[in-house]
Design a protein around this motif. Structure first.
Motif, PDB file in Angstrom:
ATOM      1  N   ASN A  15       0.754  -1.119   0.042  1.00  0.00           N
ATOM      2  CA  ASN A  15       0.000  -0.110  -0.189  1.00  0.00           C
ATOM      3  C   ASN A  15       0.826   1.371   0.096  1.00  0.00           C
ATOM      4  O   ASN A  15       0.175   2.493   0.165  1.00  0.00           O
ATOM      5  N   GLU A  16       2.186   1.172  -0.057  1.00  0.00           N
ATOM      6  CA  GLU A  16       3.097   2.179  -0.132  1.00  0.00           C
ATOM      7  C   GLU A  16       3.562   2.494  -1.473  1.00  0.00           C
ATOM      8  O   GLU A  16       3.894   1.525  -2.165  1.00  0.00           O
ATOM      9  N   VAL A  17       3.433   3.454  -2.058  1.00  0.00           N
ATOM     10  CA  VAL A  17       4.147   4.148  -3.287  1.00  0.00           C
ATOM     11  C   VAL A  17       5.519   4.712  -2.848  1.00  0.00           C
ATOM     12  O   VAL A  17       5.739   5.688  -2.237  1.00  0.00           O
ATOM     13  N   ILE A  18       6.358   3.893  -3.613  1.00  0.00           N
ATOM     14  CA  ILE A  18       7.774   4.538  -3.559  1.00  0.00           C
ATOM     15  C   ILE A  18       8.358   4.463  -5.042  1.00  0.00           C
ATOM     16  O   ILE A  18       7.892   3.882  -6.168  1.00  0.00           O
ATOM     17  N   GLU A  19       9.500   5.432  -5.093  1.00  0.00           N
ATOM     18  CA  GLU A  19      10.103   5.411  -6.310  1.00  0.00           C
ATOM     19  C   GLU A  19      11.614   4.764  -6.260  1.00  0.00           C
ATOM     20  O   GLU A  19      12.283   5.294  -5.322  1.00  0.00           O
ATOM     21  N   LEU A  20      11.984   3.912  -7.045  1.00  0.00           N
ATOM     22  CA  LEU A  20      13.321   3.377  -7.378  1.00  0.00           C
ATOM     23  C   LEU A  20      14.031   4.183  -8.228  1.00  0.00           C
ATOM     24  O   LEU A  20      13.655   4.592  -9.348  1.00  0.00           O
ATOM     25  N   GLY A  21      15.548   4.631  -7.880  1.00  0.00           N
ATOM     26  CA  GLY A  21      16.405   5.215  -8.535  1.00  0.00           C
ATOM     27  C   GLY A  21      17.778   4.873  -9.002  1.00  0.00           C
ATOM     28  O   GLY A  21      18.041   4.341  -8.250  1.00  0.00           O
ATOM     29  N   ASN A  22      17.951   4.888 -10.101  1.00  0.00           N
ATOM     30  CA  ASN A  22      19.526   4.602 -10.865  1.00  0.00           C
ATOM     31  C   ASN A  22      20.129   5.914 -11.233  1.00  0.00           C
ATOM     32  O   ASN A  22      19.595   6.896 -12.035  1.00  0.00           O
ATOM     33  N   LEU A  23      21.299   5.995 -11.195  1.00  0.00           N
ATOM     34  CA  LEU A  23      22.163   7.033 -11.663  1.00  0.00           C
ATOM     35  C   LEU A  23      22.232   6.988 -13.055  1.00  0.00           C
ATOM     36  O   LEU A  23      22.370   5.738 -13.835  1.00  0.00           O
ATOM     37  N   SER A  24      21.873   8.130 -13.792  1.00  0.00           N
ATOM     38  CA  SER A  24      22.083   8.338 -15.399  1.00  0.00           C
ATOM     39  C   SER A  24      23.024   9.492 -15.952  1.00  0.00           C
ATOM     40  O   SER A  24      22.722  10.492 -15.022  1.00  0.00           O
ATOM     41  N   GLN A  25      23.731   9.414 -16.727  1.00  0.00           N
ATOM     42  CA  GLN A  25      24.484  10.475 -17.310  1.00  0.00           C
ATOM     43  C   GLN A  25      23.846  10.871 -18.596  1.00  0.00           C
ATOM     44  O   GLN A  25      23.743   9.900 -19.363  1.00  0.00           O
ATOM     45  N   THR A  26      24.074  11.992 -18.717  1.00  0.00           N
ATOM     46  CA  THR A  26      23.639  12.746 -20.132  1.00  0.00           C
ATOM     47  C   THR A  26      24.896  13.950 -20.110  1.00  0.00           C
ATOM     48  O   THR A  26      25.255  14.296 -19.368  1.00  0.00           O
ATOM     49  N   VAL A  27      25.023  13.894 -21.556  1.00  0.00           N
ATOM     50  CA  VAL A  27      26.164  14.978 -22.066  1.00  0.00           C
ATOM     51  C   VAL A  27      25.351  16.195 -22.867  1.00  0.00           C
ATOM     52  O   VAL A  27      24.402  16.007 -23.517  1.00  0.00           O
ATOM     53  N   VAL A  28      25.520  17.229 -22.182  1.00  0.00           N
ATOM     54  CA  VAL A  28      24.854  18.459 -22.592  1.00  0.00           C
ATOM     55  C   VAL A  28      26.245  19.450 -22.950  1.00  0.00           C
ATOM     56  O   VAL A  28      26.874  19.815 -22.084  1.00  0.00           O
TER      57      VAL A  28
END
Length: 109
Positions: A15-28
């Motif tokens: 019943n809990e909403v969580i967000e799972l995250g990973n590092l991402s890299q972009t080149v700007v």
């Protein structure tokens, strides 16, 4: 009378909403930008076990929350976002059908 046996997965509330995250890299413009990409999953929030808390504290970690998610939803994630606060995943326990994520708050500033 028939006996009903529930597996661990069926007894979870999810019943809990969580967000799972990973590092991402972009080149700007030739510069590497690090950010975290999150996806939403349902979890069962549980208390950090006392033994887990004291073991982690001895090595300088501060576990605050534990979430149980379905194993199929875990992708070696590094962070959890819950109620607008970010947590580092300190420890992962693979229980077969489920995974326990022991999390500690990040120092944001």
């Amino acid at each position: 009378f028939p006996v009903t046996i529930y597996t661990t997965v069926l007894m979870m509330l999810w019943n809990e909403v969580i967000e799972l995250g990973n590092l991402s890299q972009t080149v700007v413009s030739g510069e590497v930008i690090n950010s975290y990409t999150y996806r939403t999953v349902y979890a069962d929030k549980q208390w950090v076990r006392q033994s887990e808390y004291y073991e982690a504290k001895q090595i300088g970690l501060k576990p605050e929350l534990m979430f149980v998610i379905r194993s199929s939803e875990f992708s070696n994630d590094e962070r959890v976002r819950y109620e607008s606060k970010e947590y580092e995943i300190l420890r992962v326990f693979d229980k077969g059908e489920t995974i326990e994520l022991v999390c500690g708050a990040l120092n944001n500033g």
